[in-house]
Scaffold this motif. Structure first.
Motif, PDB file in Angstrom:
ATOM      1  N   ALA A 385      62.748 -18.363 -64.904  1.00 19.33           N
ATOM      2  CA  ALA A 385      63.943 -17.601 -65.277  1.00 19.33           C
ATOM      3  C   ALA A 385      65.178 -18.198 -64.603  1.00 19.33           C
ATOM      4  O   ALA A 385      66.233 -18.353 -65.226  1.00 19.33           O
ATOM      5  N   ARG A 386      65.016 -18.562 -63.326  1.00 16.12           N
ATOM      6  CA  ARG A 386      66.136 -19.160 -62.610  1.00 16.12           C
ATOM      7  C   ARG A 386      66.551 -20.486 -63.261  1.00 16.12           C
ATOM      8  O   ARG A 386      67.732 -20.759 -63.436  1.00 16.12           O
ATOM      9  N   ILE A 388      66.062 -21.462 -66.405  1.00 12.79           N
ATOM     10  CA  ILE A 388      66.668 -21.212 -67.714  1.00 12.79           C
ATOM     11  C   ILE A 388      68.123 -20.818 -67.524  1.00 12.79           C
ATOM     12  O   ILE A 388      69.016 -21.287 -68.234  1.00 12.79           O
ATOM     13  N   ASP A 389      68.334 -20.005 -66.524  1.00 12.47           N
ATOM     14  CA  ASP A 389      69.668 -19.516 -66.247  1.00 12.47           C
ATOM     15  C   ASP A 389      70.574 -20.633 -65.743  1.00 12.47           C
ATOM     16  O   ASP A 389      71.671 -20.847 -66.248  1.00 12.47           O
ATOM     17  N   MET A 390      70.071 -21.392 -64.785  1.00 12.51           N
ATOM     18  CA  MET A 390      70.888 -22.416 -64.154  1.00 12.51           C
ATOM     19  C   MET A 390      71.285 -23.518 -65.135  1.00 12.51           C
ATOM     20  O   MET A 390      72.403 -24.007 -65.122  1.00 12.51           O
ATOM     21  N   HIS A 392      71.316 -23.255 -68.389  1.00 11.29           N
ATOM     22  CA  HIS A 392      71.772 -22.689 -69.665  1.00 11.29           C
ATOM     23  C   HIS A 392      70.864 -23.078 -70.818  1.00 11.29           C
ATOM     24  O   HIS A 392      71.316 -23.563 -71.848  1.00 11.29           O
ATOM     25  N   LYS A 394      68.969 -22.472 -73.991  1.00  9.29           N
ATOM     26  CA  LYS A 394      69.023 -21.435 -75.022  1.00  9.29           C
ATOM     27  C   LYS A 394      67.634 -21.257 -75.624  1.00  9.29           C
ATOM     28  O   LYS A 394      67.168 -22.072 -76.415  1.00  9.29           O
TER      29      LYS A 394
END
Lengths: 504, 348
Positions: A385-386, A388-390, A392, A394
């Motif tokens: 999750a980290r 994917i977030d860091m 970006h 999609k």
């Protein structure tokens, strides 16, 4: 009749793939006896448009007129017999067959022997010989294709396309593996064909080639038609700005990295493979982006794969953080905190039917094993999750199959995968190949940020602007040798090309 | 990029040399070595009679191997080959029982012209091949799965066919002499020199298949499809049509092999041909046919078949247990491919 001037008219062509609109209402008209260049960045839709024309894809909408008559080819055979031939971007040889069998594939000459129709090998040999003589190519028709060099194979493919006596010949990156002399030779062939009234659709990234050979230039961007211009009114800068659709200065993110001490030093490294790289020396620094440029076949991939332990080394030394190291396999490379993002994302990078979760953790799975030998899914999920977030990424969720992501997002997942191994030295082999323009910028931003945080970045790229725009220093290779190391600020396309073709 | 990979793998192969000659023809050298070795230990192995016998026994296997071989070259495989041979053998046998034989499968069957049973059996093979080809080409089911399915189906069909009340499923025996002569007779002067019919038939089939693979468009297309299916497609080759044809030809060969098998053994059961497909695939593979497609020669396939038969025969003559033969056979398959694959592996 107006349509007479044009041998080929494609209008309003659209084509979608799941999740991507590859072509959006594209139109192009090609005059007979002309060279019509098709330009655009990777992913702009050039090859897709040509595949729609050639019957490999069928367009979702739009109309194709050949000599004023509406056509829609269901397969390539129909295109070939209607007078359109194509040199494909990816070479398509049949390796363990002879040159002549490759050339006449799909239309072997036959003779009747009683009730039998057998291949007329003699005629095939004669025709091939004559074809090569006409085109002034020196290839033995009877040789097996595996024995040819890549540039000979490309020449063979060119000869094959010409041999159909087509009215329209599509050339998709025909010079990618050719040497300077061979390119000139091809241009000679193109000029002769043009004089005979053949229309050539010429796809290339090489500005000089386009400006030298093309009559008209159509520029595409993001699956759309930007415009068609006479080649005489264009310049390199004009083409680039139309291709990217914004000022060149904005193509790359600002970089705030400061190169520090040397992390990896390579001295006189030579490959254990035949005809591969030889005697390559360089050093790279902490927080530096070190670009490696050169033409296809310069053995850049072989070099970095050797640094990663995927290929053998005959002689030479490698130091990491001042200590001499031996890297016989990728496991050792990982121990030395090296990560490699391979060039062929589809074949050596992604696991298409595994989830984003699995794809992210796969290189690092040891670290998620709990004492009971089961995987710590919770910690894994948090890290994914980290990531994917860091970066970006999609994606609908971490459980989505990798194959359902766009190329750019797949690449980000692979970057995430290697970042989780906490590498100090990150080797990127063509990190933006096949990625659309917007996503490229994001990848650049990630690379620049990694360098700012003190990672050592080694980046191979064949895209000249990317090489110049992203690198602190650039090493250029030609035929397996390092021909020079340039400072990023003083590198120009011309200087790089000179070094990249030094031995040709 | 693909080009570079291709380039480097090409360059690794290097030019022809004596060593390469040896590696290219390794399997023929192995065959020659085996023959000489066994001959030295046991000279009777090298008698004309014994050598002809090896060839005779190999004939049916060779025909099956050539059928499977063409399919392997297209990157396919055919697990249904053995069972199709069995089905064809049952059909041929059931239609060629002597009129006076007591437990005829079809008691009222008149004496048929010689060609009819043969045609019926071969047609059964063609139907199976056509089915395989259609499924592979149009439903895109992987050949391994497709033919795994047909293997089971064909066995079921053969069993149903021989299971005739009130007799039930029994071996089909009592075949006509003019039919069995096909598999047991010879041409030539008795007691001087004669060549078994089977060898002659296999030789004819070999020539036809060789010409097909090397001299016809179909053959060239088979190699092209196996070597690079995309290249074949963009060059205007009708890939589906050619794939179907190669399975149909395979089916024909199994049908023919079934006929000869029934003729040779003078009967048939529904278990005939069991596992023959594996022997055929193994023979092709040790003969240098690449399961990744595009490579393979008729000479190689025949050599592969002969190696197995020489081994069987030789080990029997040397008095080695049949179980050891199995182990030897298995090891040879693996060793042959391990050696062969060196030619194509990138050196790392």
């Amino acid at each position: 009749m107006a349509s007479n001037e044009y041998v080929l008219e494609m209008s309003g062509i659209s084509k979608s793939f799941p999740g991507v609109k590859a072509l959006d209402n594209v139109s192009i008209k090609v005059k007979r006896g002309s060279v019509h260049a098709l330009m655009g960045e990777n992913g702009a839709g050039k090859s897709t448009l040509m595949k729609c024309l050639f019957g490999i894809y069928s367009a979702d909408s739009g109309e194709i007129l050949l000599n004023g008559r509406k056509v829609a080819f269901a397969d390539t055979n129909q295109a070939l017999t209607s007078g359109i031939s194509m040199i494909h971007q990816e070479l398509h040889p049949i390796p363990y067959r002879s040159v002549m069998e490759n050339i006449w594939l799909g239309r072997y000459p036959v003779r009747n022997y009683g009730i039998f129709r057998l291949i007329d090998t003699k005629k095939m040999f004669r025709d091939t010989k004559k074809l090569f003589e006409d085109l002034k190519m020196e290839i033995d028709p009877a040789r097996w294709v595996v024995e040819l060099s890549v540039s000979k194979i490309q020449s063979m493919e060119i000869a094959k396309a010409v041999s159909y006596s087509s009215e329209v010949i599509i050339m998709d990156e025909p010079t990618s593996s050719l040497t300077g002399n061979e390119v000139e030779h091809l241009f000679g062939i193109i000029r002769k064909l043009r004089a005979e009234g053949v229309a050539i659709i010429y796809i290339s990234h090489k500005m000089e080639e386009i400006l030298e050979i093309a009559d008209d230039v159509t520029i595409m961007r993001d699956g759309r038609h930007v415009g068609t211009y006479a080649a005489s009114e264009l310049t390199t800068d004009l083409i680039i700005s139309k291709m990217v659709g914004r000022d060149l200065t904005n193509r790359f993110p600002p970089r705030e990295n400061v190169p520090g001490e040397v992390t990896m030093r390579v001295e006189s490294l030579s490959s254990s493979e035949h005809m591969s790289f030889k005697d390559v020396s360089f050093d790279v620094r902490k927080g530096e982006i070190f670009g490696i440029g050169g033409l296809v076949g310069a053995k850049r991939t072989e070099l970095v794969e050797s640094l990663f332990g995927l290929r053998g080394i005959k002689s030479g030394k490698i130091w990491i953080d001042g200590k001499q190291v031996h890297i016989p396999n990728p496991i050792q490379a990982k121990r030395h905190k090296i990560a490699l993002l391979t060039e062929e994302r589809r074949t050596t990078g992604i696991f298409p039917v595994l989830s984003v979760f699995d794809n992210t953790l796969i290189a690092n799975i040891d670290r998620y094993v709990r004492p009971n030998r089961l995987l710590d899914r919770k910690r894994g999920s948090a890290d994914v999750a980290r990531s994917i977030d860091m970066l970006h990424v999609k994606t609908p969720s971490a459980a989505t199959f990798m194959k359902n992501l766009s190329g750019g997002n797949q690449q980000k997942v692979i970057v995430a995968r290697w970042l989780l191994t906490e590498p100090e030295i990150l080797i990127l082999d063509e990190p933006t190949r096949g990625i659309d323009v917007g996503a490229k910028y994001e990848i650049y931003t990630i690379i620049a940020d990694l360098a700012r945080r003190g990672k050592t970045i080694i980046m191979i790229t064949s895209e000249m602007p990317e090489l110049i725009g992203m690198s602190d220093r650039i090493m250029v290779m030609c035929e397996g040798r390092a021909t020079g190391i340039l400072d990023g600020n003083e590198a120009t396309q011309e200087r790089i090309m000179t070094l990249a073709t030094q031995f040709m | 990029m693909g080009n570079t990979d291709f380039a480097s793998s090409l360059k690794k192969l290097g030019p022809a040399s004596a060593k390469e000659f040896a590696s290219k023809n390794a399997i023929m050298l192995v065959l020659a070595g085996l023959v000489i070795l066994i001959g030295i230990v046991q000279p009777s192995f090298l008698s004309i009679d014994n050598l002809l016998n090896i060839l005779r026994i190999s004939s049916v296997r060779a025909i099956i191997a050539m059928g499977v071989g063409g399919i392997l070259i297209t990157r396919g495989t055919d697990l249904s080959a053995g069972r199709t041979v069995g089905l064809a053998a049952c059909i041929a046998a059931s239609l060629t029982q002597r009129p006076d034989y007591v437990s005829k499968m079809f008691p009222d069957l008149p004496l048929l012209p010689f060609i009819l049973p043969v045609l019926a059996a071969v047609s059964a093979g063609l139907v199976v091949g056509l089915f395989n080809g259609l499924v592979v080409a149009f439903l895109n089911v992987p050949p391994f799965i497709t033919t795994l399915g047909t293997m089971v189906i064909v066995y079921g069909a053969a069993s149903l066919y021989v299971d005739r009340p009130p007799r039930g499923a029994q071996p089909i025996g009592g075949l006509r002499e003019d039919f069995t002569n096909l598999g047991t007779g010879s041409v030539g002067l008795p007691d001087v020199f004669s060549i078994p019919n089977l060898i002659i038939l296999a030789a004819i089939v070999t020539v036809i298949i060789w010409v097909m693979l090397n001299k016809t468009r179909l053959g060239k297309n088979i190699y092209a499809i196996g070597g690079n299916p995309e290249a074949a497609a963009v060059s205007g080759v009708n890939v589906k049509k050619n794939l179907i044809l190669v399975y149909v030809i395979g089916g024909f060969m199994y049908g023919l092999a079934g006929v000869l098998l029934a003729a040779r053994s003078g009967g048939a059961t529904n278990n005939y041909g069991q596992m023959y497909e594996l022997d055929a695939i193994a023979a092709c593979v040790i003969g240098g046919v690449s399961t990744s497609g595009g490579i393979g020669t008729v000479a190689g396939m025949l050599t592969g078949v002969l190696i197995f038969e020489v081994l069987n025969n030789g080990l029997v003559i040397l008095g080695v247990s049949a179980y050891w033969q199995q182990i030897a056979k298995g090891l040879i398959i693996i060793a042959a491919v391990a050696v062969d694959i060196r030619k194509y592996l990138a050196k790392r």
